[in-house]
Enzyme design. Structure first.
Site, PDB file in Angstrom:
ATOM      1  N   CYS A  70       0.935  -1.215  -0.243  1.00 30.60           N
ATOM      2  CA  CYS A  70       0.035   0.163   0.062  1.00 30.60           C
ATOM      3  C   CYS A  70       0.992   1.245   0.278  1.00 30.60           C
ATOM      4  CB  CYS A  70      -0.945  -0.093   1.346  1.00 30.60           C
ATOM      5  SG  CYS A  70      -2.036  -1.300   1.109  1.00 30.60           S
ATOM      6  N   ALA A  71       1.329   1.708  -1.187  1.00 30.53           N
ATOM      7  CA  ALA A  71       2.727   2.335  -1.282  1.00 30.53           C
ATOM      8  C   ALA A  71       2.560   3.978  -1.178  1.00 30.53           C
ATOM      9  CB  ALA A  71       3.234   2.237  -2.661  1.00 30.53           C
TER      10      ALA A  71
ATOM     11  N   PRO B  39       1.764   7.743  -0.226  1.00 34.23           N
ATOM     12  CA  PRO B  39       2.318   8.493  -1.406  1.00 34.23           C
ATOM     13  C   PRO B  39       3.749   8.213  -1.650  1.00 34.23           C
ATOM     14  CG  PRO B  39       2.373   9.755   0.672  1.00 34.23           C
ATOM     15  CD  PRO B  39       1.535   8.598   0.902  1.00 34.23           C
ATOM     16  N   GLY B  40       4.142   7.113  -0.926  1.00 28.93           N
ATOM     17  CA  GLY B  40       5.597   6.615  -1.361  1.00 28.93           C
ATOM     18  C   GLY B  40       6.768   7.035  -0.294  1.00 28.93           C
ATOM     19  N   GLY B  41       6.290   7.511   0.874  1.00 34.45           N
ATOM     20  CA  GLY B  41       7.278   7.813   1.881  1.00 34.45           C
ATOM     21  C   GLY B  41       8.060   6.591   2.348  1.00 34.45           C
ATOM     22  N   LYS B  42       7.490   5.479   2.624  1.00 34.35           N
ATOM     23  CA  LYS B  42       8.289   4.342   3.115  1.00 34.35           C
ATOM     24  C   LYS B  42       8.805   3.584   1.968  1.00 34.35           C
ATOM     25  CE  LYS B  42       5.269   3.725   7.236  1.00 34.35           C
ATOM     26  NZ  LYS B  42       4.242   4.767   6.586  1.00 34.35           N
TER      27      LYS B  42
ATOM     28  N   ASP C  81      -4.965  -3.603  -6.794  1.00 38.25           N
ATOM     29  CA  ASP C  81      -5.411  -3.982  -5.363  1.00 38.25           C
ATOM     30  C   ASP C  81      -4.589  -4.636  -4.822  1.00 38.25           C
ATOM     31  OD1 ASP C  81      -6.775  -4.874  -3.277  1.00 38.25           O
ATOM     32  OD2 ASP C  81      -8.474  -5.594  -4.297  1.00 38.25           O
TER      33      ASP C  81
ATOM     34  N   ASP D  79       1.501  -1.151   4.613  1.00 40.44           N
ATOM     35  CA  ASP D  79       1.293  -0.211   5.675  1.00 40.44           C
ATOM     36  C   ASP D  79      -0.299   0.213   5.247  1.00 40.44           C
ATOM     37  OD1 ASP D  79       1.304   2.086   6.710  1.00 40.44           O
ATOM     38  OD2 ASP D  79       2.577   3.344   5.484  1.00 40.44           O
TER      39      ASP D  79
ATOM     40  N   CYS E  62      -0.996   3.189  11.293  1.00 39.27           N
ATOM     41  CA  CYS E  62      -1.154   4.513  12.148  1.00 39.27           C
ATOM     42  C   CYS E  62      -2.000   4.811  13.040  1.00 39.27           C
ATOM     43  CB  CYS E  62      -0.790   5.963  11.223  1.00 39.27           C
ATOM     44  SG  CYS E  62      -1.792   6.226   9.852  1.00 39.27           S
TER      45      CYS E  62
END
Ligand code: SAM
Length: 451
Positions: free
Chosen positions: A255-256, A258-261, A306, A325, A378
């Protein structure tokens, strides 16, 4: 509050944002719409943002005050103007009389509000006369004092009987702005030196984490556009190192956006990463983020799919590492999004937990033996956290829990900390700062079948 725009204009522009949030729109979206609809200058926009965020931090109290102060329910726009004006009075942001005059002016300047200018004046002056009596009385109610709907209060109290008050109170303060230094582009000491050269006060708060003493818009963060740093909370910065991919690994970031991780994983190793995101608009953010960080795109594939439907994206080769995530209530990041408790319904928690279990069950078969999956939310709600991870272990006998550094039990629940509550996190790895968002982490390893 320093404002480069007339206060009456700020209050006028903030009022419809309050109305939209009250009818169920997310605060960020309501602010975005407000920006599109008006040709607001930058100082006006940022003042409106500050006023609206401040107002959301008093939402329950403002609603209760308006019920007491206004004999009849005002029209939505007038209610919005009163709400943002009251929040400024509660914060003592301006002299009382200046604030009341400017709110009345804001009403007079709007043809559809003009007739209500006297009412605005009367309600705000009534608040000033009665505040000493009204505030202590209304704040006796815990949900009003801690600014959450009653069901949210009960759930946090139930899930964290010793910590509920600190968890909820942490949302009252402005959150810190924390950066992650891109180890491919420099090191933390070099970046701190760059900040010093530009007289920006900052402290190191983690292996790659720098906290700015005063938040700045991203456009003014040194090196941000050049990919030297990303904005990422200190707790979120734990995920990629805890997953520890090696250069030869195949990684699924399920679940990428906005791509922080995703960016952090790609900074830490040369692993091949499949970054899966269901929302095509948000998936573009992952690609933009990687481009900004200067990370080789050939080894990170951004796939719109998905994650719960592996047939749509999986080539059949097992992954060595999986980061899930998962979408959640976001109950751990209320200090960044004070509207969250008001946007959720109690039934959302179970629905989100069901979807998290679906995603976990769908990606688990894609993991190689001895591979590791890090489940992250979170959230501070046990149903999305401990209970989710415990029931996963019950359903999957080929999974075992892997202890996380500093975590007292099988899993790691970091509760949001700020102000008076800082320093009491449930698990504190030695190099973790005491001020961070609320996150839950469960690291799971796939057992190697015995022959
Ligand atoms: C908590 S956010 C992920 C944050 C991200 N990992 C980061 O660090 O920047 C969850 C993301 O999952 C996406 N999402 C929700 N359901 C999904 C699904 N079934 N498959 C893939 N992505 C999904 C959401 O659109 C959202 O972008």
């Amino acid at each position: 509050m320093p404002v480069g725009a007339p206060l009456s204009e700020v209050l006028r522009a903030a009022a419809p944002v309050w109305v939209r949030v009250h009818t169920g729109q997310a605060l960020d979206r309501a602010l975005e719409l407000q920006r599109h609809e008006s040709a607001a200058s930058n100082p006006l926009r940022s003042a409106v943002r500050d006023v609206c965020h401040g107002a959301m931090r008093h939402r329950a109290l403002i609603d209760a005050l308006l019920q007491r102060l206004a004999a009849r329910a005002p029209e939505p726009e007038i209610g919005g103007l009163l709400a943002v004006a009251l929040s400024q009075l509660l914060d003592d942001a301006y002299g009382e009389h200046v604030l009341v005059d400017q709110a009345v002016q804001a009403a007079r300047n709007q043809p559809q509000m003009r007739a209500a200018a006297g009412f605005v004046n009367a309600v705000l002056r009534s608040f000033l006369r009665r505040r000493e009596q009204l505030l202590p009385e209304l704040l006796l109610d815990d949900a009003t004092r801690l600014n959450v709907p009653p069901w949210w209060l009960q759930r946090v109290r139930h899930d964290h009987p010793d910590r509920w008050e600190g968890v909820l109170a942490s949302a009252a303060a402005e959150p810190p702005l924390v950066l992650r230094v891109n180890c491919r582009r420099g090191d933390i000491n070099g970046y701190l030196a760059l900040l010093r050269e530009q007289s920006i006060a900052a402290t190191r708060v983690g292996p790659s984490a720098v906290r700015l003493q005063r938040p700045l818009p991203v456009a003014r963060i040194p090196g941000f556009a050049q990919g030297l740093v990303s904005v990422q909370d200190a707790a979120a910065q734990l995920a990629a190192p805890w997953l520890q991919p090696s250069d030869a690994d195949r990684v699924l970031d399920a679940c990428a956006a906005p791509g922080g991780k995703t960016g952090h994983l790609a900074e830490l190793s040369d692993a091949n990463i499949d970054a899966v995101e269901v929302d095509p608009v948000r998936a573009r953010l992952v690609a933009e983020n990687l481009l900004r960080l200067g990370l080789e795109q050939s080894r990170v594939r951004v796939l719109v799919a998905d994650a719960g439907d592996p047939a749509a994206y999986w080539d059949g080769h097992p992954y060595d590492r999986i980061l899930l995530d998962a979408p959640c209530t976001a109950s751990g990041i209320v200090r960044r999004h004070p509207d969250i408790p008001w946007l959720r319904r109690e039934t959302d928690v179970a629905q989100l937990a069901t979807n998290q279990a679906r995603l976990l069950d769908a990606v688990w078969p894609l993991l190689a033996p001895a591979g590791r999956l890090l489940y992250v939310v979170c959230s501070v709600f046990r149903q999305e956290a401990h209970e989710q991870a415990d029931s996963f272990l019950e359903r999957h006998p080929d999974a075992r829990a892997v202890a996380l550094p500093g975590a007292p039990g099988r899993w790691c629940q970091l509760l949001p900390t700020a102000g008076a509550d800082a320093g009491h996190a449930a698990c504190l790895p030695s190099d973790l700062p005491t001020d961070h968002d609320g996150f839950f982490f469960a690291l799971l390893e796939k057992k190697v079948p015995s022959c």
